[in-house]
Design a protein around this motif. Structure first.
Motif, PDB file in Angstrom:
ATOM      1  N   CYS A   1     -15.789 -26.088  67.517  1.00  0.00           N
ATOM      2  CA  CYS A   1     -15.526 -24.472  68.153  1.00  0.00           C
ATOM      3  C   CYS A   1     -16.002 -23.992  67.551  1.00  0.00           C
ATOM      4  O   CYS A   1     -15.384 -23.550  66.563  1.00  0.00           O
ATOM      5  CB  CYS A   1     -14.344 -25.191  68.643  1.00  0.00           C
ATOM      6  N   HIS A   2     -16.882 -22.889  68.020  1.00  0.00           N
ATOM      7  CA  HIS A   2     -16.367 -21.871  67.562  1.00  0.00           C
ATOM      8  C   HIS A   2     -16.007 -20.855  67.345  1.00  0.00           C
ATOM      9  O   HIS A   2     -14.693 -21.272  67.833  1.00  0.00           O
ATOM     10  CB  HIS A   2     -18.106 -20.810  68.377  1.00  0.00           C
TER      11      HIS A   2
ATOM     12  N   ILE B   1     -12.015 -19.802  69.006  1.00  0.00           N
ATOM     13  CA  ILE B   1     -10.497 -19.737  68.405  1.00  0.00           C
ATOM     14  C   ILE B   1      -9.448 -18.871  68.350  1.00  0.00           C
ATOM     15  O   ILE B   1      -8.972 -19.016  69.055  1.00  0.00           O
ATOM     16  CB  ILE B   1     -10.413 -20.522  66.852  1.00  0.00           C
ATOM     17  N   PHE B   2     -10.219 -17.733  67.427  1.00  0.00           N
ATOM     18  CA  PHE B   2     -10.087 -15.894  67.869  1.00  0.00           C
ATOM     19  C   PHE B   2      -9.748 -15.988  69.485  1.00  0.00           C
ATOM     20  O   PHE B   2      -8.545 -15.303  69.422  1.00  0.00           O
ATOM     21  CB  PHE B   2     -11.567 -15.415  67.311  1.00  0.00           C
TER      22      PHE B   2
ATOM     23  N   GLY C   1     -11.879 -26.806  65.272  1.00  0.00           N
ATOM     24  CA  GLY C   1     -11.807 -27.755  66.589  1.00  0.00           C
ATOM     25  C   GLY C   1     -13.078 -28.403  67.039  1.00  0.00           C
ATOM     26  O   GLY C   1     -13.936 -27.754  66.878  1.00  0.00           O
ATOM     27  N   ARG C   2     -12.330 -29.329  68.062  1.00  0.00           N
ATOM     28  CA  ARG C   2     -13.516 -30.362  68.605  1.00  0.00           C
ATOM     29  C   ARG C   2     -14.159 -30.718  70.018  1.00  0.00           C
ATOM     30  O   ARG C   2     -13.301 -29.766  70.502  1.00  0.00           O
ATOM     31  CB  ARG C   2     -13.199 -31.611  67.445  1.00  0.00           C
ATOM     32  N   GLU C   3     -15.105 -31.142  70.476  1.00  0.00           N
ATOM     33  CA  GLU C   3     -14.528 -30.712  72.369  1.00  0.00           C
ATOM     34  C   GLU C   3     -13.611 -31.864  72.323  1.00  0.00           C
ATOM     35  O   GLU C   3     -13.724 -33.006  71.674  1.00  0.00           O
ATOM     36  CB  GLU C   3     -16.514 -31.906  72.046  1.00  0.00           C
TER      37      GLU C   3
ATOM     38  N   ILE D   1      -5.620 -25.450  63.312  1.00  0.00           N
ATOM     39  CA  ILE D   1      -6.698 -25.006  63.237  1.00  0.00           C
ATOM     40  C   ILE D   1      -6.772 -23.570  62.568  1.00  0.00           C
ATOM     41  O   ILE D   1      -7.964 -23.024  62.443  1.00  0.00           O
ATOM     42  CB  ILE D   1      -7.490 -25.459  64.269  1.00  0.00           C
ATOM     43  N   ALA D   2      -6.055 -22.239  62.865  1.00  0.00           N
ATOM     44  CA  ALA D   2      -6.080 -21.217  61.955  1.00  0.00           C
ATOM     45  C   ALA D   2      -4.512 -20.428  62.132  1.00  0.00           C
ATOM     46  O   ALA D   2      -3.948 -21.133  63.017  1.00  0.00           O
ATOM     47  CB  ALA D   2      -6.971 -20.379  63.643  1.00  0.00           C
TER      48      ALA D   2
END
Length: 139
Positions: free
Chosen positions: A56-57, A61-62, A93-95, A127-128
């Motif tokens: 995931c770009h 996520i931001f 993050g993954r598809e 993840i973040a």
């Protein structure tokens, strides 16, 4: 204001804001929970959100963290915007993942607020971590 009234106000604010939030809607975000100073949002990771590493770009996520931050700090029926933020990416993050952002108010004084947002996947893996500073504006 009673707790029940505060919850209703936060819900009404979120409905109005989300109805005009084309960006969050286009990314498939769902506002799962709202209360004063708190928001929980989800977003599925789609194929069109993957970068060259097939993860995931970070911008998506931001965006999820930033949207949860926006709903949390706009839960008092006062126009509030971001004044600054930081993010730390901890894992990809993954598809097919469903990411969840939990935005929690840490401080609110005068016109300024501080909010922490944790983004996790469906397995609870962090993840973040995002920290946003808010400022109330006229309107």
């Amino acid at each position: 204001m009673t707790n029940h009234e505060a919850l209703n106000l936060a819900s009404d604010c979120a409905k109005a804001l989300f109805s005009r939030d084309n960006a969050s809607q286009a990314m498939g975000m769902v506002l799962a929970e709202i209360r004063p100073g708190y928001a929980r949002m989800t977003m599925p990771v789609r194929d069109d959100m993957l970068n060259g590493h097939q993860t995931c770009h970070g911008g998506f996520i931001f965006a999820l963290a930033d949207s949860a931050f926006a709903f949390a700090c706009n839960s008092y029926n006062m126009n509030t915007v971001g004044a600054g933020c930081t993010i730390d990416y901890l894992a990809p993050g993954r598809e097919g993942d469903v990411l969840t952002a939990y935005a929690i108010e840490q401080a609110l004084a005068g016109k300024s607020g501080v909010y922490d947002v944790k983004v996790s996947n469906q397995d609870g893996r962090a993840i973040a971590l995002f920290r946003g500073k808010s400022i109330r504006v006229a309107g």
